[in-house]
Scaffold this motif. Structure first.
Motif, short mmCIF file in Angstrom:
data_model
loop_
_atom_site.label_atom_id
_atom_site.label_comp_id
_atom_site.label_asym_id
_atom_site.label_seq_id
_atom_site.Cartn_x
_atom_site.Cartn_y
_atom_site.Cartn_z
N VAL A 88 23.49 -14.89 28.50
CA VAL A 88 22.76 -16.18 28.34
C VAL A 88 23.45 -17.20 28.80
O VAL A 88 23.06 -18.15 29.65
CB VAL A 88 22.36 -16.14 27.03
CG1 VAL A 88 21.87 -17.59 26.62
CG2 VAL A 88 21.33 -15.01 26.53
N ASP A 91 23.95 -17.49 32.70
CA ASP A 91 22.66 -17.95 33.34
C ASP A 91 22.38 -19.38 33.06
O ASP A 91 22.20 -20.20 34.12
CB ASP A 91 21.41 -17.14 32.79
CG ASP A 91 21.51 -15.66 33.12
OD1 ASP A 91 22.44 -15.32 33.96
OD2 ASP A 91 20.55 -15.16 32.97
N LEU B 80 16.84 -17.83 32.70
CA LEU B 80 17.33 -16.66 32.30
C LEU B 80 16.95 -15.70 33.33
O LEU B 80 15.95 -15.69 33.76
CB LEU B 80 17.09 -16.21 31.16
CG LEU B 80 17.43 -16.87 29.90
CD1 LEU B 80 17.12 -16.20 28.55
CD2 LEU B 80 18.99 -17.30 29.70
N THR B 84 18.42 -10.66 31.68
CA THR B 84 18.83 -11.34 30.44
C THR B 84 17.99 -11.51 29.40
O THR B 84 18.19 -11.62 27.99
CB THR B 84 19.76 -12.64 30.82
OG1 THR B 84 20.64 -12.60 31.88
CG2 THR B 84 20.38 -13.58 29.82
N LEU B 85 16.80 -11.87 29.91
CA LEU B 85 15.75 -12.20 28.81
C LEU B 85 15.16 -11.03 27.98
O LEU B 85 14.92 -10.90 26.95
CB LEU B 85 14.68 -12.93 29.33
CG LEU B 85 13.27 -13.50 28.57
CD1 LEU B 85 13.87 -14.21 27.43
CD2 LEU B 85 12.26 -14.28 29.44
#
Lengths: 247, 247, 247, 247, 247, 247
Positions: A88, A91, B80, B84-85
């Motif tokens: 996170v 990013d 993101l 990642t999400l």
């Protein structure tokens, strides 16, 4: 200035004056019988906004989820794995770097985040350090805990002495009471000052700290003390930020 | 009820009455010359809190960062990666499942999140579907966009017709104006109704949609329309949530 | 033209005339008592080859494994996790982009793939959107379901009306019967039209849909209808592909 | 029996007689001026189906993409990264293990896959070896190259001697000619027998082997030799499979 | 020259004469009742240092952990997952490539590492093969097992014949006895020559090979034989390294 | 006791008396003009072995590679990415936990490892904290820096005062001189005491600290001081370990 409340042309204009941004990061985890689950995110966000005003700095959206694995024994706690939190933060930094941001000031509300946030900085730097030829614009990340300055430490000592403890502390609870007076809770704390000690995983934590607090008497918190802590933290951090952003 | 403003014993009590939670998810991305960067998170959060009150439901912290790679050509946008999400949503669901939550109602403010959130649900389910023997308590995830109900669609049509468009829409801008009246922006939109079309990555998006809007005349937004949209969305979603949570 | 049946100099020659490729993607999962486990891959592959001929387009190898976690309660079903499928699609696109391919037309046979394939496109685009300075050649990905065109939808409606359902549908079974007449199966379907509804993980799916079908009467399938569906799909998709590849 | 052409109740029935499955795995990569890009997948798939018939064994869908990074200098080649291929194989094995499959016989058509497939087996086993207490049903994976048996080696030697080489070999080209007689290609090979040597990445490979072949005279291939190779491979592998599946 | 015992200016000077480095890689795993847990790392490290002296080559730090999942049924064994070991090797190579190293000679002490190390090489190469335009300096990786040369194979045959076996072999135990004479162990081996066979995961391995050895009579090891094996291996590998590094 | 020099039955016997193990962890990175590249690994390993003898504790293999991204501007430095190091530590702990080890005492020689090692502990704990029902045996991890005790700090102050600095310190160099007297280096240090300051990535580090040292005068190191530091560290850490392992 909150990033969330700006338009992109306003951000474009901001970038002509500064390459720095403040990013509040907290956690969503139990804070004992009277501390709010959002305590760490609320403290980081509230103080970050104060610093933003004091230092004319842009404040990004609050990262409300942190590394809180040890609190998972208590309902309502949410943890990102360290590996997830690293992704996170990478990013976020890479997105903003795309637009010319170069300095990332993470204002932190949760001790449990420190190691992982530092590791994330290293992960971000490592990608650049391992890249062979190119010399990309330098990125600079900093982690600043809201309670870290001498002034705030002094005030905490005066206010709570040994009863400050290290989790669900009266100082952080006080700041949430100042920020959300309608959400002040009360409950009997037994014992008033919680036990101290160390912990490993969630089961171990709950075993050692049955109501979730560590060494703290959260009941000493007052909204008025919260205001004083808020003001001290904003002043100290705004000064630090200004110097760092200009450095 | 906001999770952030509760204590863990209060969450424990809530779990005796319900196993469901509402999780607002938005994005932090440009919304054209007058739309706020936080538009999607603000819409999701504002409506989620309304639904929480209307349906006596717990509302978790807002996931303010979404999948916004196509907006990275505009300053202030943060994305993101989908991977990642997916990790973030998995950690949230697994954390809350640890305490007995079984139903996760994601109230979404960003069209660009839909595919990735659905993929995240599948990733979460897949871990269970691949697990050999055990039959763990069933988890149920739902994605609900705030604009999805017939009532809201009807109102949008009445208010804006074709000028609604699909990004930086007057309806989402209106909701942010209702929620943050102090942050209403104005700028000349040229042309008033932005071009329509498709896009791939950030460079392609910016080429096709120079000021960030798609097909929308954001300038039609008013706080009063925002209030009406808010109320329509809360009513529709609260009804849907109640039925789903009980189903 | 099937990529698998060409040599590299032939591909090199093709690239002088077109930068686009069709990539069939299906799944390997139960399709009820008479539907084949390979149904989705067979439909995608069969129609893709037809489109390849009709539009002089190169057709890549079929991605026969998709996101099918919900079918894992039935023997023979194989699922990739969404994160795995994203990695596969990223590697395919990056490999072909290396040679100058710029347009990737995924012809899809499985509804369960849609979200993950879209997320994969975003993951691929995100790598480019996050890359600072460079402006690499634009990549363009599209997902096209074989059943998506107006003509095919109309034909399905005529042929099966409400008995089409949404899994193990007579239309997809018909196409496999047209493609593999030697593998036509029969079994008593009880009830003839399967129940409808939603699902989460594999256990939930099997509980709700005991024989694997959703809302479909697969027994209505005939090879002749399969031929008509095939022809309608090929015509519609070839037209769409031609326009998109040239756009 | 091809898994793709069965229904789930047929797979359920198969599992009452056997816990083993054959999984063809190939690659999609250049094979010189007259070898097909699909050569490795075609060889694996063709022989696997022969073995399936000879040994009454179930044959899964062909994994048509392999580890082919060194071929990426030639148009049409597609490579999965080793880490991606490991994830794919893990998902396949875990999916099928869910239904009671315990033995996974990977019939391989590509030398470049061997290390990664073996590493994937170790990754799958490692998950089980690291799992603390439980003793899950034993999984057994085997990699068998189609050219590996003494009989096939002998036949290759007779047919091609030193001109067999190690990439775009006349033996693999012959099998594809037997399988797809309509796709037999011709081109002048210069020199007839390609150079030998080692390689690292794609640029190095193309530098060392300008037309893609290594040590092979692909032009010696004939469909008739392909038939003989096919029959020898099927016989040898069917015998090996039967013994292994029963062991 | 051991990298660990040099300063960075000394490494800088070395790079003016050579772009190659030797990297010993072993494992930390059971080697039967009298073989040391560090056997594979000790063999690789000891021989690598000898080669370093013989060939004036730089020797990096020993990678003491390898892919040893099958040994996890025996106390003291440590395994990296293949995916972890791939990441470790990638980071090592990319770090050293940053300084101008171009040739990486992995001197291996553990058969179980071979597939994963090869896959790691492919993962490293794949990153370069997939990179579009740039032509970075060529990296070249090689895996060399210490027992691989004709001279060493011959000596092993003379010394131990069939009692060499394939795990906890008298030859590897002998080398550790030569390297660490103070750590020579004795125990009754029953049977003297251990059973042979194959294995899958740790449970399967322990079932088949109750004391950890495969086909070996470790008790035949002597420090004197260890010295001879060491010398033969150093001579053969130094010759190979010199040629390869210069090639 | 070094794990590498034991047999598995000896480890099995050890586990009947203790569930704890010491794991030295260092780094492979530049330490200025006269400090060894292996300094951190050598300090950790040397002291760990001393502690092992003093406290009858098992000492695992040294993790010689650490998080050293900031040193990559200097030849010979090798860094694991934080995400890689987390995976390595997780695999080590999970492997040993499989045999009954429950306490993991990481004896650290590199300040740059601290955050990542702590994050790794959290990653390991998180897997357990997120696991729903089961209550697995408790694992306990501790990070102990060799320089951390009051006694060692006091001795460093006496020996070097302000010239200790924070990288390539005379104290760590002294310990390597004590451990490897044959590898003592000399060079002119200019200035004798290096500059102090902070850093981000490798380019920034090299810019700020041209010869690699931070605030240290490495030339003050002597083997005799190294012996005293070694003895002080062993005594302090052995005491700490004994108490912790028994706690």
């Amino acid at each position: 200035m909150q990033l969330q409340l700006l338009t992109w042309p306003e951000v474009e204009a901001y970038l002509r004056t500064s390459r720095a941004i403040i990013l509040p990061i907290g956690s969503t985890e139990q804070h004992g019988p009277i501390g709010l689950i959002g305590t760490d995110a609320i403290c980081a966000e509230t103080i970050a906004r104060g610093v933003g005003e004091a230092a004319d700095a842009l404040v990004g959206p609050t990262v409300a989820l942190g590394m809180a694995q040890h609190h998972l024994g208590f309902p309502g706690s949410i943890s990102l794995r360290p590996s997830t939190l690293i992704a996170v933060l990478r990013d976020i930094v890479e997105s903003l770097a795309r637009h010319g941001f170069e300095r990332f000031y993470f204002l932190n509300g949760h001790g449990g985040n420190i190691a992982t946030v530092s590791a994330a900085f290293s992960e971000i730097y490592a990608a650049r350090s391992l890249a062979a030829a190119v010399d990309p614009p330098a990125l600079k990340c900093k982690l600043q805990n809201w309670w870290q300055s001498a002034a705030v430490q002094q005030l905490i000592k005066e206010l709570y002495g040994d009863a400050e403890g290290s989790h669900a502390t009266p100082s952080e609870v006080a700041i949430t009471q100042f920020a959300y007076p309608a959400a002040i809770k009360s409950a009997r704390l037994d014992p008033p000052v919680a036990p101290r000690g160390s912990f490993t995983d969630a089961a171990d934590y709950r075993r050692n700290f049955p109501d979730g607090r560590i060494g703290a008497n959260s009941a000493l918190a007052t909204p008025e003390a919260g205001r004083r802590l808020y003001e001290a933290a904003v002043a100290a951090i705004a000064a630090d930020y200004r110097q760092w952003a200009a450095g």
